[in-house]
Design a protein around this motif. Structure first.
Motif, PDB file in Angstrom:
ATOM      1  N   ASP A 268     -14.538  -8.249 -50.427  1.00 42.84           N
ATOM      2  CA  ASP A 268     -15.583  -7.214 -50.480  1.00 42.84           C
ATOM      3  C   ASP A 268     -15.046  -5.870 -50.962  1.00 42.84           C
ATOM      4  O   ASP A 268     -15.788  -4.886 -51.001  1.00 42.84           O
ATOM      5  N   GLY A 269     -13.753  -5.817 -51.282  1.00 44.65           N
ATOM      6  CA  GLY A 269     -13.175  -4.585 -51.796  1.00 44.65           C
ATOM      7  C   GLY A 269     -12.633  -3.635 -50.750  1.00 44.65           C
ATOM      8  O   GLY A 269     -12.200  -2.528 -51.074  1.00 44.65           O
ATOM      9  N   GLU A 270     -12.625  -4.062 -49.474  1.00 44.74           N
ATOM     10  CA  GLU A 270     -12.025  -3.218 -48.443  1.00 44.74           C
ATOM     11  C   GLU A 270     -10.503  -3.293 -48.554  1.00 44.74           C
ATOM     12  O   GLU A 270      -9.942  -4.365 -48.786  1.00 44.74           O
ATOM     13  N   VAL A 271      -9.846  -2.159 -48.384  1.00 49.62           N
ATOM     14  CA  VAL A 271      -8.398  -2.089 -48.561  1.00 49.62           C
ATOM     15  C   VAL A 271      -7.713  -1.784 -47.232  1.00 49.62           C
ATOM     16  O   VAL A 271      -8.103  -0.867 -46.515  1.00 49.62           O
ATOM     17  N   ILE A 272      -6.691  -2.575 -46.923  1.00 46.09           N
ATOM     18  CA  ILE A 272      -5.892  -2.391 -45.720  1.00 46.09           C
ATOM     19  C   ILE A 272      -4.449  -2.151 -46.139  1.00 46.09           C
ATOM     20  O   ILE A 272      -3.847  -2.984 -46.824  1.00 46.09           O
ATOM     21  N   ALA A 273      -3.900  -1.023 -45.753  1.00 48.26           N
ATOM     22  CA  ALA A 273      -2.498  -0.709 -46.054  1.00 48.26           C
ATOM     23  C   ALA A 273      -1.601  -1.311 -44.985  1.00 48.26           C
ATOM     24  O   ALA A 273      -1.999  -1.447 -43.821  1.00 48.26           O
ATOM     25  N   PHE A 274      -0.389  -1.679 -45.377  1.00 53.81           N
ATOM     26  CA  PHE A 274       0.571  -2.206 -44.397  1.00 53.81           C
ATOM     27  C   PHE A 274       1.951  -1.600 -44.638  1.00 53.81           C
ATOM     28  O   PHE A 274       2.293  -1.203 -45.750  1.00 53.81           O
TER      29      PHE A 274
ATOM     30  N   ALA B 135       7.435 -13.865 -34.603  1.00 55.00           N
ATOM     31  CA  ALA B 135       8.738 -14.028 -33.962  1.00 55.00           C
ATOM     32  C   ALA B 135       9.805 -13.501 -34.918  1.00 55.00           C
ATOM     33  O   ALA B 135       9.721 -13.700 -36.135  1.00 55.00           O
ATOM     34  N   ASP B 136      10.818 -12.821 -34.363  1.00 55.90           N
ATOM     35  CA  ASP B 136      11.805 -12.115 -35.195  1.00 55.90           C
ATOM     36  C   ASP B 136      12.524 -13.023 -36.189  1.00 55.90           C
ATOM     37  O   ASP B 136      12.657 -12.686 -37.364  1.00 55.90           O
ATOM     38  N   ILE B 137      13.023 -14.171 -35.724  1.00 57.35           N
ATOM     39  CA  ILE B 137      13.820 -15.026 -36.604  1.00 57.35           C
ATOM     40  C   ILE B 137      12.949 -15.598 -37.718  1.00 57.35           C
ATOM     41  O   ILE B 137      13.346 -15.619 -38.893  1.00 57.35           O
ATOM     42  N   PHE B 138      11.741 -16.037 -37.385  1.00 58.71           N
ATOM     43  CA  PHE B 138      10.838 -16.540 -38.410  1.00 58.71           C
ATOM     44  C   PHE B 138      10.514 -15.443 -39.422  1.00 58.71           C
ATOM     45  O   PHE B 138      10.517 -15.679 -40.638  1.00 58.71           O
ATOM     46  N   TYR B 139      10.251 -14.250 -38.929  1.00 52.95           N
ATOM     47  CA  TYR B 139       9.928 -13.106 -39.789  1.00 52.95           C
ATOM     48  C   TYR B 139      11.050 -12.859 -40.793  1.00 52.95           C
ATOM     49  O   TYR B 139      10.810 -12.723 -42.000  1.00 52.95           O
ATOM     50  N   ASN B 140      12.281 -12.827 -40.300  1.00 55.50           N
ATOM     51  CA  ASN B 140      13.431 -12.610 -41.191  1.00 55.50           C
ATOM     52  C   ASN B 140      13.609 -13.749 -42.183  1.00 55.50           C
ATOM     53  O   ASN B 140      13.932 -13.523 -43.355  1.00 55.50           O
ATOM     54  N   ASN B 141      13.403 -14.987 -41.727  1.00 56.63           N
ATOM     55  CA  ASN B 141      13.558 -16.141 -42.612  1.00 56.63           C
ATOM     56  C   ASN B 141      12.529 -16.156 -43.735  1.00 56.63           C
ATOM     57  O   ASN B 141      12.800 -16.664 -44.830  1.00 56.63           O
ATOM     58  N   CYS B 142      11.356 -15.600 -43.478  1.00 60.93           N
ATOM     59  CA  CYS B 142      10.325 -15.544 -44.527  1.00 60.93           C
ATOM     60  C   CYS B 142      10.835 -14.775 -45.746  1.00 60.93           C
ATOM     61  O   CYS B 142      10.700 -15.231 -46.884  1.00 60.93           O
ATOM     62  N   PHE B 143      11.425 -13.617 -45.508  1.00 64.30           N
ATOM     63  CA  PHE B 143      11.902 -12.784 -46.613  1.00 64.30           C
ATOM     64  C   PHE B 143      13.006 -13.478 -47.407  1.00 64.30           C
ATOM     65  O   PHE B 143      13.131 -13.291 -48.610  1.00 64.30           O
ATOM     66  N   LYS B 144      13.802 -14.297 -46.733  1.00 61.75           N
ATOM     67  CA  LYS B 144      14.895 -14.997 -47.412  1.00 61.75           C
ATOM     68  C   LYS B 144      14.407 -16.174 -48.252  1.00 61.75           C
ATOM     69  O   LYS B 144      15.179 -16.775 -48.994  1.00 61.75           O
ATOM     70  N   ASN B 145      13.114 -16.497 -48.094  1.00 63.76           N
ATOM     71  CA  ASN B 145      12.575 -17.659 -48.799  1.00 63.76           C
ATOM     72  C   ASN B 145      11.364 -17.336 -49.671  1.00 63.76           C
ATOM     73  O   ASN B 145      10.676 -18.237 -50.141  1.00 63.76           O
ATOM     74  N   GLY B 146      11.098 -16.043 -49.886  1.00 68.51           N
ATOM     75  CA  GLY B 146      10.043 -15.666 -50.812  1.00 68.51           C
ATOM     76  C   GLY B 146       8.642 -15.618 -50.229  1.00 68.51           C
ATOM     77  O   GLY B 146       7.657 -15.629 -50.973  1.00 68.51           O
ATOM     78  N   ILE B 147       8.543 -15.581 -48.899  1.00 68.78           N
ATOM     79  CA  ILE B 147       7.245 -15.463 -48.237  1.00 68.78           C
ATOM     80  C   ILE B 147       7.101 -14.052 -47.683  1.00 68.78           C
ATOM     81  O   ILE B 147       8.033 -13.515 -47.079  1.00 68.78           O
ATOM     82  N   LEU B 148       5.931 -13.463 -47.869  1.00 64.76           N
ATOM     83  CA  LEU B 148       5.664 -12.126 -47.346  1.00 64.76           C
ATOM     84  C   LEU B 148       4.907 -12.222 -46.024  1.00 64.76           C
ATOM     85  O   LEU B 148       3.754 -12.655 -46.004  1.00 64.76           O
ATOM     86  N   PRO B 149       5.532 -11.828 -44.898  1.00 72.93           N
ATOM     87  CA  PRO B 149       4.811 -11.744 -43.633  1.00 72.93           C
ATOM     88  C   PRO B 149       4.277 -10.322 -43.446  1.00 72.93           C
ATOM     89  O   PRO B 149       5.037  -9.359 -43.510  1.00 72.93           O
ATOM     90  N   VAL B 150       2.985 -10.190 -43.253  1.00 70.20           N
ATOM     91  CA  VAL B 150       2.350  -8.875 -43.149  1.00 70.20           C
ATOM     92  C   VAL B 150       1.840  -8.666 -41.725  1.00 70.20           C
ATOM     93  O   VAL B 150       1.097  -9.497 -41.196  1.00 70.20           O
ATOM     94  N   VAL B 151       2.231  -7.549 -41.133  1.00 73.30           N
ATOM     95  CA  VAL B 151       1.780  -7.205 -39.784  1.00 73.30           C
ATOM     96  C   VAL B 151       0.616  -6.222 -39.889  1.00 73.30           C
ATOM     97  O   VAL B 151       0.718  -5.185 -40.557  1.00 73.30           O
ATOM     98  N   VAL B 152      -0.504  -6.573 -39.219  1.00 73.04           N
ATOM     99  CA  VAL B 152      -1.686  -5.716 -39.205  1.00 73.04           C
ATOM    100  C   VAL B 152      -2.129  -5.496 -37.760  1.00 73.04           C
ATOM    101  O   VAL B 152      -1.630  -6.143 -36.839  1.00 73.04           O
ATOM    102  N   THR B 153      -3.071  -4.604 -37.563  1.00 72.85           N
ATOM    103  CA  THR B 153      -3.613  -4.373 -36.224  1.00 72.85           C
ATOM    104  C   THR B 153      -4.611  -5.484 -35.876  1.00 72.85           C
ATOM    105  O   THR B 153      -5.055  -6.247 -36.749  1.00 72.85           O
ATOM    106  N   GLU B 154      -4.994  -5.540 -34.612  1.00 68.49           N
ATOM    107  CA  GLU B 154      -5.955  -6.547 -34.177  1.00 68.49           C
ATOM    108  C   GLU B 154      -7.293  -6.377 -34.899  1.00 68.49           C
ATOM    109  O   GLU B 154      -7.906  -7.365 -35.338  1.00 68.49           O
ATOM    110  N   ASP B 155      -7.754  -5.149 -35.035  1.00 63.88           N
ATOM    111  CA  ASP B 155      -9.023  -4.908 -35.734  1.00 63.88           C
ATOM    112  C   ASP B 155      -8.940  -5.321 -37.194  1.00 63.88           C
ATOM    113  O   ASP B 155      -9.878  -5.922 -37.737  1.00 63.88           O
ATOM    114  N   GLN B 156      -7.815  -5.015 -37.828  1.00 61.63           N
ATOM    115  CA  GLN B 156      -7.635  -5.407 -39.224  1.00 61.63           C
ATOM    116  C   GLN B 156      -7.582  -6.925 -39.369  1.00 61.63           C
ATOM    117  O   GLN B 156      -8.140  -7.491 -40.308  1.00 61.63           O
ATOM    118  N   LEU B 157      -6.927  -7.570 -38.405  1.00 66.25           N
ATOM    119  CA  LEU B 157      -6.837  -9.031 -38.450  1.00 66.25           C
ATOM    120  C   LEU B 157      -8.225  -9.659 -38.358  1.00 66.25           C
ATOM    121  O   LEU B 157      -8.527 -10.611 -39.082  1.00 66.25           O
TER     122      LEU B 157
END
Length: 201
Positions: A154-160, A104-126
């Motif tokens: 396992d050493g798999e790397v996912i870019a975001f 959700a947009d407001i939660f996403y923005n509030n995370c950055f203001k409080n030191g939390i990193l929200p990461v968006v990934v694809t369904e397959d990556q999730l």
């Protein structure tokens, strides 16, 4: 605000979709304006039984995940009301990163203001990350903000992807006040100039 650079931590799997802010921190705990002390009430209705005892079926009550600093969650995390207490509660519990397919947009923005990193990934990556998180405390993920990537146990790397301004703020531990303080020299120079050119103001 604490800097976020690279986090190596246990990730807890929380595959529920539409985890809203009332689930993260119920309304009865919103009486405080302090950012500390809310962690004990995070996910209260899922985390505790009616008698106040721990619900053994809730993921963050399991021994493997009590020290988790990363959440791997279902779609639309943080929906519902705009309460900033939600990221406060997560951070106070120890969560520094939430990974999902959407927020959700407001939660996403509030995370950055409080030191939390929200990461968006694809369904397959999730799904890949969810399976890795299900391994428990023996599996640790690495969230590297500088290089914008997640590494599984396992050493798999996912870019975001991430907005560079928000990345700058997290890496340098800058909330809104911190951002303003970065400009303090310009503010002081402007005030000095105004005092000379318009002393009546």
């Amino acid at each position: 605000m604490e800097k976020f650079e690279k986090l190596t931590a246990i990730a807890a799997p929380m595959p529920l979709i539409n985890i809203d802010t009332d689930m993260i921190i119920p309304k009865q705990f919103l009486k405080t304006i302090k950012r500390s002390g809310l962690g004990v009430s995070a996910f209260h209705e899922m985390r505790y039984n009616l008698d106040g005892s721990d619900n053994p079926d809730f993921v963050l009550n399991k021994d493997a995940y009590r020290g988790a600093n990363i959440l791997v969650a279902g779609d639309n995390f943080g929906c519902g009301s705009s309460r900033e207490h939600a990221p406060w509660a997560l951070l106070d519990f120890g969560i520094r990163c939430v990974i999902s397919t959407s927020f959700a947009d407001i939660f996403y923005n509030n995370c950055f203001k409080n030191g939390i990193l929200p990461v968006v990934v694809t369904e397959d990556q999730l799904q890949l990350l969810m399976k890795d998180a299900e391994k428990g405390s023996n599996a640790r993920m690495v969230v590297d903000l500088e290089n914008q990537q997640i590494e599984t146990s396992d050493g798999e790397v996912i870019a975001f992807d991430l907005d560079q301004h928000r990345k700058h703020c997290l890496i340098n531990g800058l909330d809104d006040i911190g951002l303003s303080m970065e400009k303090i020299a310009s503010v002081d120079a402007f005030e000095a100039q105004m005092a000379q050119s318009a002393p009546w103001v």
